[in-house]
Design a protein around this motif. Sequence first.
Motif, mmCIF file in Angstrom:
data_model
loop_
_atom_site.group_PDB
_atom_site.id
_atom_site.type_symbol
_atom_site.label_atom_id
_atom_site.label_comp_id
_atom_site.label_asym_id
_atom_site.label_seq_id
_atom_site.Cartn_x
_atom_site.Cartn_y
_atom_site.Cartn_z
ATOM 1 N N ASN A 165 -42.034 -33.203 41.179
ATOM 2 C CA ASN A 165 -41.945 -33.799 42.513
ATOM 3 C C ASN A 165 -41.921 -35.320 42.444
ATOM 4 N N GLU A 166 -42.760 -35.879 41.572
ATOM 5 C CA GLU A 166 -42.787 -37.338 41.428
ATOM 6 C C GLU A 166 -41.458 -37.855 40.872
ATOM 7 N N ARG A 167 -40.897 -37.121 39.894
ATOM 8 C CA ARG A 167 -39.618 -37.534 39.329
ATOM 9 C C ARG A 167 -38.503 -37.494 40.377
ATOM 10 N N LEU A 168 -38.457 -36.414 41.161
ATOM 11 C CA LEU A 168 -37.434 -36.310 42.205
ATOM 12 C C LEU A 168 -37.655 -37.354 43.293
ATOM 13 N N ARG A 169 -38.925 -37.668 43.574
ATOM 14 C CA ARG A 169 -39.205 -38.703 44.574
ATOM 15 C C ARG A 169 -38.680 -40.053 44.107
ATOM 16 N N ARG A 182 -56.155 -21.724 33.913
ATOM 17 C CA ARG A 182 -55.552 -22.740 33.030
ATOM 18 C C ARG A 182 -54.036 -22.767 33.203
ATOM 19 N N ILE A 183 -53.409 -21.573 33.265
ATOM 20 C CA ILE A 183 -51.961 -21.505 33.451
ATOM 21 C C ILE A 183 -51.572 -22.072 34.809
ATOM 22 N N GLU A 184 -52.333 -21.755 35.841
ATOM 23 C CA GLU A 184 -52.037 -22.278 37.172
ATOM 24 C C GLU A 184 -52.181 -23.796 37.205
ATOM 25 N N ALA A 185 -53.165 -24.327 36.489
ATOM 26 C CA ALA A 185 -53.333 -25.788 36.442
ATOM 27 C C ALA A 185 -52.150 -26.456 35.741
ATOM 28 N N LEU A 186 -51.674 -25.847 34.644
ATOM 29 C CA LEU A 186 -50.511 -26.396 33.944
ATOM 30 C C LEU A 186 -49.272 -26.349 34.836
ATOM 31 N N GLN A 187 -49.082 -25.248 35.559
ATOM 32 C CA GLN A 187 -47.944 -25.138 36.466
ATOM 33 C C GLN A 187 -48.033 -26.176 37.571
ATOM 34 N N ALA A 188 -49.225 -26.348 38.132
ATOM 35 C CA ALA A 188 -49.393 -27.337 39.193
ATOM 36 C C ALA A 188 -49.105 -28.750 38.691
ATOM 37 N N ALA A 189 -49.554 -29.057 37.465
ATOM 38 C CA ALA A 189 -49.277 -30.384 36.906
ATOM 39 C C ALA A 189 -47.783 -30.589 36.685
ATOM 40 N N GLU A 190 -47.086 -29.538 36.211
ATOM 41 C CA GLU A 190 -45.647 -29.639 36.003
ATOM 42 C C GLU A 190 -44.916 -29.816 37.334
ATOM 43 N N TRP A 191 -45.337 -29.080 38.352
ATOM 44 C CA TRP A 191 -44.721 -29.241 39.673
ATOM 45 C C TRP A 191 -44.956 -30.644 40.217
ATOM 46 N N ALA A 192 -46.152 -31.178 39.991
ATOM 47 C CA ALA A 192 -46.452 -32.527 40.465
ATOM 48 C C ALA A 192 -45.569 -33.556 39.760
ATOM 49 N N ARG A 193 -45.387 -33.390 38.426
ATOM 50 C CA ARG A 193 -44.512 -34.314 37.700
ATOM 51 C C ARG A 193 -43.067 -34.212 38.198
ATOM 52 N N TRP A 233 -34.619 -44.237 44.447
ATOM 53 C CA TRP A 233 -33.593 -45.108 43.837
ATOM 54 C C TRP A 233 -32.255 -44.944 44.548
ATOM 55 N N GLN A 234 -31.908 -43.708 44.913
ATOM 56 C CA GLN A 234 -30.631 -43.493 45.601
ATOM 57 C C GLN A 234 -30.571 -44.283 46.899
ATOM 58 N N GLN A 235 -31.681 -44.315 47.648
ATOM 59 C CA GLN A 235 -31.669 -44.997 48.942
ATOM 60 C C GLN A 235 -31.466 -46.498 48.799
ATOM 61 N N THR A 236 -31.848 -47.063 47.649
ATOM 62 C CA THR A 236 -31.686 -48.507 47.443
ATOM 63 C C THR A 236 -30.461 -48.844 46.602
ATOM 64 N N SER A 237 -29.737 -47.837 46.131
ATOM 65 C CA SER A 237 -28.578 -48.082 45.284
ATOM 66 C C SER A 237 -27.394 -48.581 46.118
#
Length: 269
Positions: free
Chosen positions: A94-98, A81-92, A103-107
């Motif tokens: 990564n998506e946020r940084l992506r 369960r803890i590993e799943a929560l960590q993986a979900a947080e990492w995915a969020r 946005w930077q490339q089009t700014s």
Amino acid sequence: MWKRSHSVALGLLAGLSLLLLSLPDELATRVKLALSTLYLPLLGLAGATQQAGNHVAEALLSRRELLRQLETLRRENERLRIEALQAAEWARENERLRRQLGWQQTSPWRDRLRLARVTLQDPTPWWRTLQVDLGSRHGVRPGLPVLVPEGLVGRTQEVGPFHTRVALLGDPNCRVSARILNPAGDVGIVQPSDPLQPGWVVLSYLPRTAQVLPGQPVVTSGLGGVFPAGIPVGSVVDVHPVENGLYLEARVRLAAPIHALQEVWILWP
């Protein structure tokens, strides 16, 4: 005392054996049959007792083993369960940084933007500031615009070697000239609003003849030379006259989520 009883029992057993041997064959057979009839139930009872004891021991061992396995499964489930929560947080993250990098490339300022991570946010409602992990060693200086893909955040204020304090929109130390995107392009000054509403600011000193309507976008005007023109600030919520109708004030809902920032972009001049 025990040795005496033992000797007596052995004597009785020996005497019984001699008696059986001296009896005629037919009578000896009958006596043996009678003795076997007497002792077989006792032997069966002893065997049943031993088997029951074995079953109880096996049941106790099985229950202990089941409890151990349940505890092992519980720990494994908690770890997964803890590993799943960590993986979900990492995915969020990564998506946020992506999204940030996309946005930077089009700014229009893509070559002048540098990403900084928020390390501290002021908890008080009267002073809207945060701290980022870039400082003078990285080229930061006071007065640089700070923004996110949604819009303007504020400006750099106090610069240390490795950290910088940022004054956010709505802080008394961050006043911005902003323009309403209406036909007249009316210009006002972004000022603090209610301290209990961190996502709102006031756009003051609008002309009393301004045609301001709820929902109209507000962007930086470019006046003053600090903030480039066209950075989104927010949208008009409502408008009302002040100072006996000398000018108008509009409440503006900010575009940037300044209460939940994790990374920001500093705009180099």
